[in-house]
Design a protein around this motif. Structure first.
Motif, mmCIF file in Angstrom:
data_model
loop_
_atom_site.group_PDB
_atom_site.id
_atom_site.type_symbol
_atom_site.label_atom_id
_atom_site.label_comp_id
_atom_site.label_asym_id
_atom_site.label_seq_id
_atom_site.Cartn_x
_atom_site.Cartn_y
_atom_site.Cartn_z
ATOM 1 N N VAL A 52 0.833 -1.207 0.000
ATOM 2 C CA VAL A 52 0.000 0.000 0.000
ATOM 3 C C VAL A 52 0.865 1.254 0.000
ATOM 4 C CG1 VAL A 52 -1.839 1.254 1.198
ATOM 5 C CG2 VAL A 52 -1.735 -1.253 1.355
ATOM 6 N N ASP A 53 0.538 2.198 -0.871
ATOM 7 C CA ASP A 53 1.081 3.554 -0.814
ATOM 8 C C ASP A 53 0.001 4.473 -0.258
ATOM 9 O OD1 ASP A 53 3.599 3.057 -1.777
ATOM 10 O OD2 ASP A 53 3.188 3.732 -3.825
ATOM 11 N N PHE A 54 0.338 5.268 0.736
ATOM 12 C CA PHE A 54 -0.600 6.235 1.302
ATOM 13 C C PHE A 54 -0.358 7.576 0.626
ATOM 14 C CE2 PHE A 54 0.199 2.982 4.494
ATOM 15 C CZ PHE A 54 -1.101 2.573 4.757
ATOM 16 N N ILE A 55 -1.365 8.065 -0.079
ATOM 17 C CA ILE A 55 -1.205 9.251 -0.907
ATOM 18 C C ILE A 55 -2.199 10.326 -0.452
ATOM 19 C CG2 ILE A 55 -1.293 10.164 -3.247
ATOM 20 C CD1 ILE A 55 -0.673 7.314 -4.239
ATOM 21 N N GLN A 56 -1.678 11.398 0.107
ATOM 22 C CA GLN A 56 -2.536 12.504 0.504
ATOM 23 C C GLN A 56 -3.099 13.174 -0.742
ATOM 24 O OE1 GLN A 56 -0.725 15.572 2.953
ATOM 25 N NE2 GLN A 56 -2.546 15.612 4.239
ATOM 26 N N GLU A 57 -4.333 13.631 -0.659
ATOM 27 C CA GLU A 57 -5.014 14.133 -1.848
ATOM 28 C C GLU A 57 -4.240 15.238 -2.572
ATOM 29 O OE1 GLU A 57 -8.699 16.115 -1.185
ATOM 30 O OE2 GLU A 57 -8.035 17.133 0.611
ATOM 31 N N LYS A 58 -3.520 16.079 -1.828
ATOM 32 C CA LYS A 58 -2.796 17.176 -2.455
ATOM 33 C C LYS A 58 -1.477 16.729 -3.080
ATOM 34 C CE LYS A 58 -0.552 18.709 1.833
ATOM 35 N NZ LYS A 58 -0.413 19.830 2.794
ATOM 36 N N ASN A 59 -1.081 15.471 -2.852
ATOM 37 C CA ASN A 59 0.182 14.954 -3.387
ATOM 38 C C ASN A 59 -0.035 13.832 -4.391
ATOM 39 O OD1 ASN A 59 1.739 16.701 -1.734
ATOM 40 N ND2 ASN A 59 1.529 15.285 -0.012
ATOM 41 N N GLN A 60 -1.141 13.875 -5.103
ATOM 42 C CA GLN A 60 -1.428 12.823 -6.079
ATOM 43 C C GLN A 60 -0.433 12.864 -7.235
ATOM 44 O OE1 GLN A 60 -5.684 12.247 -7.150
ATOM 45 N NE2 GLN A 60 -6.064 13.955 -5.744
ATOM 46 N N PRO A 61 -0.039 11.670 -7.719
ATOM 47 C CA PRO A 61 0.840 11.627 -8.896
ATOM 48 C C PRO A 61 0.065 12.019 -10.150
ATOM 49 C CG PRO A 61 0.118 9.424 -8.320
ATOM 50 C CD PRO A 61 -0.402 10.319 -7.230
ATOM 51 N N SER A 62 0.770 12.158 -11.241
ATOM 52 C CA SER A 62 0.117 12.541 -12.496
ATOM 53 C C SER A 62 -0.830 11.465 -12.987
ATOM 54 C CB SER A 62 1.164 12.845 -13.564
ATOM 55 O OG SER A 62 2.005 11.716 -13.786
#
Length: 227
Positions: A52-62
């Motif tokens: 699992v990668d935890f991705i904060q909404e403001k740091n989404q990848p392209s």
């Protein structure tokens, strides 16, 4: 630059790209606030052998092309989450209209004075161990009302029988890739709506149903019959 140095540089770049691909996780867990990350959900992913990668909404990848699927929990996100573009599990009360699961009435919820159950093929399955939490608040689940949901969603588990009737909404629902959503978008990857969100009160059946949701969206097959 000498030929040998060029070859070394190319080899090094290739190594970095290969390492990045190898380290890509299976699940992109989208969140807004750290304290809302659900450990019980993460435990299921880990027990199924998924990273699992935890991705904060403001740091989404392209893009999320390297992931098997996205997980979107019960938070009121402020930024766009591209749920229509990828395989995704949605366990949330919020943004159903934006993502095309429902009309502007949104997601509904049900609570009771007894531990809630769902109906699967007319069989009742208890999904919570308690009806009331330690604060005296009912333990609800979410559902997509039959009158409000996208018509092509496939009910997997319905609401328990109440005075309003039997199976009047989807507690768990599937949208196969290619499903037309109410926001005018076409779902590009499989979608599972999972409304049994109070994970601290899950029965073993509720956990099994969530695992089924994971296996549905993560399966690499062209049709449900193939899976």
């Amino acid at each position: 630059m000498k030929k040998r140095e060029i070859l070394l540089a190319i080899t090094f770049i290739f190594f970095l790209l290969t390492a990045a691909l190898a380290s890509a996780a299976d699940v992109a867990y989208l969140y807004r606030q750290n304290f809302n990350i659900d450990k019980n959900i993460v435990d299921v992913f880990n027990d199924l052998g998924l990273t699992v990668d935890f991705i904060q909404e403001k740091n989404q990848p392209s893009n999320f092309n390297s992931y098997k699927f996205l997980f979107v929990g019960d938070e009121n996100f402020r930024r766009n989450i591209p749920v229509n573009d990828y395989p995704v599990i949605i366990a949330s009360y919020y943004d159903a209209e934006l993502w095309g699961l429902t009309d502007n009435e949104g997601v509904s919820q049900l609570g009771a004075t007894h531990p809630l159950s769902v109906l699967i093929n007319l069989h009742s399955e208890q999904v919570y161990t308690k009806a009331i939490d330690s604060y005296g608040v009912s333990v609800p689940y979410y559902y997509l009302d039959e009158d409000n949901k996208a018509p092509n969603l496939e009910q997997i588990a319905g609401t328990e029988k109440t005075s309003s009737g039997t199976k009047f909404g989807d507690v768990i629902s599937h949208a196969p890739a290619g499903t037309q959503m109410l926001n005018g978008r076409t779902q590009q990857g499989k979608l599972c709506f999972y409304g049994i969100i109070e994970t601290d009160f899950w029965t073993s059946k509720a956990r099994d149903l969530f695992e089924d949701c994971v296996q549905y969206v993560a399966a690499e097959c062209s049709s449900d019959s193939d899976c």
